[in-house]
Design a protein around this motif. Structure first.
Motif, mmCIF file in Angstrom:
data_model
loop_
_atom_site.group_PDB
_atom_site.id
_atom_site.type_symbol
_atom_site.label_atom_id
_atom_site.label_comp_id
_atom_site.label_asym_id
_atom_site.label_seq_id
_atom_site.Cartn_x
_atom_site.Cartn_y
_atom_site.Cartn_z
ATOM 1 N N ARG A 10 0.806 -1.228 0.000
ATOM 2 C CA ARG A 10 0.000 0.000 0.000
ATOM 3 C C ARG A 10 0.832 1.267 0.000
ATOM 4 N NH1 ARG A 10 -4.720 -1.764 -1.855
ATOM 5 N NH2 ARG A 10 -4.797 -3.881 -1.148
ATOM 6 N N SER A 11 2.067 1.166 -0.513
ATOM 7 C CA SER A 11 2.922 2.348 -0.566
ATOM 8 C C SER A 11 2.943 2.999 -1.942
ATOM 9 C CB SER A 11 4.356 1.989 -0.134
ATOM 10 O OG SER A 11 4.901 1.009 -0.993
ATOM 11 N N GLY A 12 2.295 2.379 -2.951
ATOM 12 C CA GLY A 12 2.214 2.977 -4.281
ATOM 13 C C GLY A 12 3.002 2.252 -5.358
ATOM 14 N N LYS A 13 3.523 1.080 -5.072
ATOM 15 C CA LYS A 13 4.380 0.355 -6.021
ATOM 16 C C LYS A 13 3.684 0.059 -7.349
ATOM 17 C CE LYS A 13 5.005 -3.105 -3.293
ATOM 18 N NZ LYS A 13 4.025 -2.688 -2.277
ATOM 19 N N THR A 14 2.484 -0.479 -7.290
ATOM 20 C CA THR A 14 1.769 -0.847 -8.519
ATOM 21 C C THR A 14 1.384 0.394 -9.308
ATOM 22 O OG1 THR A 14 0.941 -2.849 -7.465
ATOM 23 C CG2 THR A 14 -0.203 -2.124 -9.457
ATOM 24 N N THR A 15 0.924 1.419 -8.639
ATOM 25 C CA THR A 15 0.572 2.683 -9.295
ATOM 26 C C THR A 15 1.777 3.216 -10.064
ATOM 27 O OG1 THR A 15 -1.053 3.192 -7.583
ATOM 28 C CG2 THR A 15 -0.212 5.057 -8.880
ATOM 29 N N ILE A 16 2.925 3.212 -9.423
ATOM 30 C CA ILE A 16 4.157 3.707 -10.042
ATOM 31 C C ILE A 16 4.566 2.812 -11.209
ATOM 32 C CG2 ILE A 16 6.633 4.032 -9.640
ATOM 33 C CD1 ILE A 16 5.699 4.867 -6.697
ATOM 34 N N PHE A 165 11.693 6.243 -0.763
ATOM 35 C CA PHE A 165 10.692 7.309 -0.797
ATOM 36 C C PHE A 165 9.621 6.997 0.232
ATOM 37 C CE2 PHE A 165 12.496 7.522 -5.039
ATOM 38 C CZ PHE A 165 12.525 8.882 -5.320
ATOM 39 N N ASP A 166 9.205 8.014 0.977
ATOM 40 C CA ASP A 166 8.144 7.826 1.961
ATOM 41 C C ASP A 166 6.853 8.459 1.445
ATOM 42 O OD1 ASP A 166 6.494 8.139 4.468
ATOM 43 O OD2 ASP A 166 8.292 7.176 5.284
ATOM 44 N N THR A 167 5.805 7.641 1.362
ATOM 45 C CA THR A 167 4.519 8.108 0.831
ATOM 46 C C THR A 167 3.531 8.465 1.938
ATOM 47 O OG1 THR A 167 3.700 5.824 0.606
ATOM 48 C CG2 THR A 167 4.765 6.808 -1.328
ATOM 49 N N VAL A 174 4.356 12.258 -4.261
ATOM 50 C CA VAL A 174 5.520 11.383 -4.074
ATOM 51 C C VAL A 174 5.556 10.313 -5.160
ATOM 52 C CG1 VAL A 174 6.668 9.735 -2.539
ATOM 53 C CG2 VAL A 174 5.669 11.828 -1.599
ATOM 54 N N THR A 175 4.395 9.730 -5.505
ATOM 55 C CA THR A 175 4.406 8.697 -6.554
ATOM 56 C C THR A 175 4.864 9.282 -7.889
ATOM 57 O OG1 THR A 175 2.034 8.910 -7.075
ATOM 58 C CG2 THR A 175 2.662 7.261 -5.415
ATOM 59 N N TYR A 176 4.466 10.507 -8.204
ATOM 60 C CA TYR A 176 4.955 11.148 -9.436
ATOM 61 C C TYR A 176 6.455 11.414 -9.349
ATOM 62 C CZ TYR A 176 0.356 11.668 -11.514
ATOM 63 O OH TYR A 176 -0.867 11.405 -12.087
ATOM 64 N N ASN A 177 6.940 11.788 -8.166
ATOM 65 C CA ASN A 177 8.383 12.000 -7.979
ATOM 66 C C ASN A 177 9.167 10.701 -8.183
ATOM 67 O OD1 ASN A 177 7.941 14.704 -7.416
ATOM 68 N ND2 ASN A 177 8.035 14.427 -5.197
ATOM 69 N N VAL A 178 8.591 9.596 -7.748
ATOM 70 C CA VAL A 178 9.247 8.298 -7.930
ATOM 71 C C VAL A 178 9.328 7.962 -9.418
ATOM 72 C CG1 VAL A 178 9.135 5.816 -7.472
ATOM 73 C CG2 VAL A 178 8.557 7.439 -5.657
ATOM 74 N N VAL A 179 8.245 8.195 -10.146
ATOM 75 C CA VAL A 179 8.267 7.939 -11.591
ATOM 76 C C VAL A 179 9.347 8.789 -12.249
ATOM 77 C CG1 VAL A 179 6.967 8.118 -13.766
ATOM 78 C CG2 VAL A 179 5.866 7.173 -11.723
ATOM 79 N N ASP A 180 9.413 10.064 -11.891
ATOM 80 C CA ASP A 180 10.459 10.936 -12.445
ATOM 81 C C ASP A 180 11.853 10.392 -12.127
ATOM 82 O OD1 ASP A 180 8.537 12.662 -13.442
ATOM 83 O OD2 ASP A 180 8.751 14.130 -11.819
#
Length: 186
Positions: A10-16, A165-167, A174-180
Motif C-alpha cells: 500500500r505504498s504505491g508500487k503498482t501505481t508507479i 521514498f516515503d509516501t 511522491v508517486t509522481y516524484n518516484v516515476v520521475d
C-alpha cells in the motif's frame, strides 16, 4: 534495464509501475503474481502469500536473483514491482550490474494508522482488491505491520545506499516524484 520498485504493501508500487510502464513503453511484472504462483502452484516450496514480506523475500531470493540475472543477460527492459525484495539482498545484484538496474523502495513511516486505513478504504471501495472485504481491524493490523516494515526497509536502504521514498504525506506527489526518479537514467 531492470526497473525495480519495492517496499511496503500500500505504498504505491503498482501505481508507479503502471505509470512507468506507460511512459517507458515496457512491460511490468508484479511479484504478487509470482508469489501466488508459488502459493497455489507449488506450495511445497514454502513461499506463500500469508508470510510477511521479508520472509517471502528471503525464501524467494535465489529464484528472484536468477530471474533478474537472466533478464539482464537477455537485455530486455522490464519493470518489476512487489514487496519481495530486500535492500540487503538486492545490493549484491546492484553492485554487480549497476548499469543494468535501477531500484527504489517505498514505505510509510510517518502516518497515523487511522489515516492510512481511511486512505486504503477509499481506494479499495467497489473493487476486487484483496482488502476490499476485510474488516477495519484486519486493515488496521495490516497497516501497523507495514509501518514497522517501512521502518525496517528505510533503515536497510540507508545502510546499503539505496533510494527510499516515503509516501506518508502527499501520496500522489511522491508517486509522481518516484516515476520521475525512475525515468532518469544515465
Amino acid at each position: 534495464m531492470l526497473y525495480l520498485i519495492s517496499g511496503a504493501s500500500r505504498s504505491g508500487k503498482t501505481t508507479i509501475a503502471k505509470r512507468l510502464s506507460i511512459q517507458k513503453g515496457v512491460p511490468y511484472i508484479s511479484l504478487d503474481w509470482l508469489v501466488m504462483g508459488f502459493t497455489k502452484g507449488i506450495p511445497e516450496y514454502g513461499i506463500h502469500d500469508l508470510l510477511m514480506p521479508d520472509d517471502i523475500a528471503e525464501r524467494f531470493w535465489s529464484f528472484f536473483k536468477a530471474m533478474c540475472e537472466s533478464m539482464i543477460w537477455v537485455g530486455d527492459d522490464c519493470i518489476i514491482e512487489g514487496e519481495a525484495i530486500l535492500p540487503e539482498l538486492i545490493i549484491e545484484l546492484m553492485n554487480k550490474h549497476p548499469e543494468e538496474m535501477k531500484i527504489c523502495f517505498l514505505g510509510y513511516t510517518d502516518i497515523s494508522i487511522i489515516e492510512k486505513v481511511n486512505e486504503i478504504k477509499k481506494f479499495v471501495t467497489g473493487t476486487t482488491d484483496w482488502l476490499s472485504d476485510k474488516s477495519d481491524t484486519h486493515i488496521e493490523n495490516h497497516v501497523k505491520n507495514m509501518i514497522e516494515y517501512s521502518k525496517k526497509i528505510k533503515k536497510s536502504c540507508q545502510k546499503n545506499g539505496l533510494t527510499y521514498f516515503d509516501t506518508s504525506k502527499d501520496f500522489m506527489t511522491v508517486t509522481y516524484n518516484v516515476v520521475d526518479y525512475m525515468m532518469t537514467h544515465s
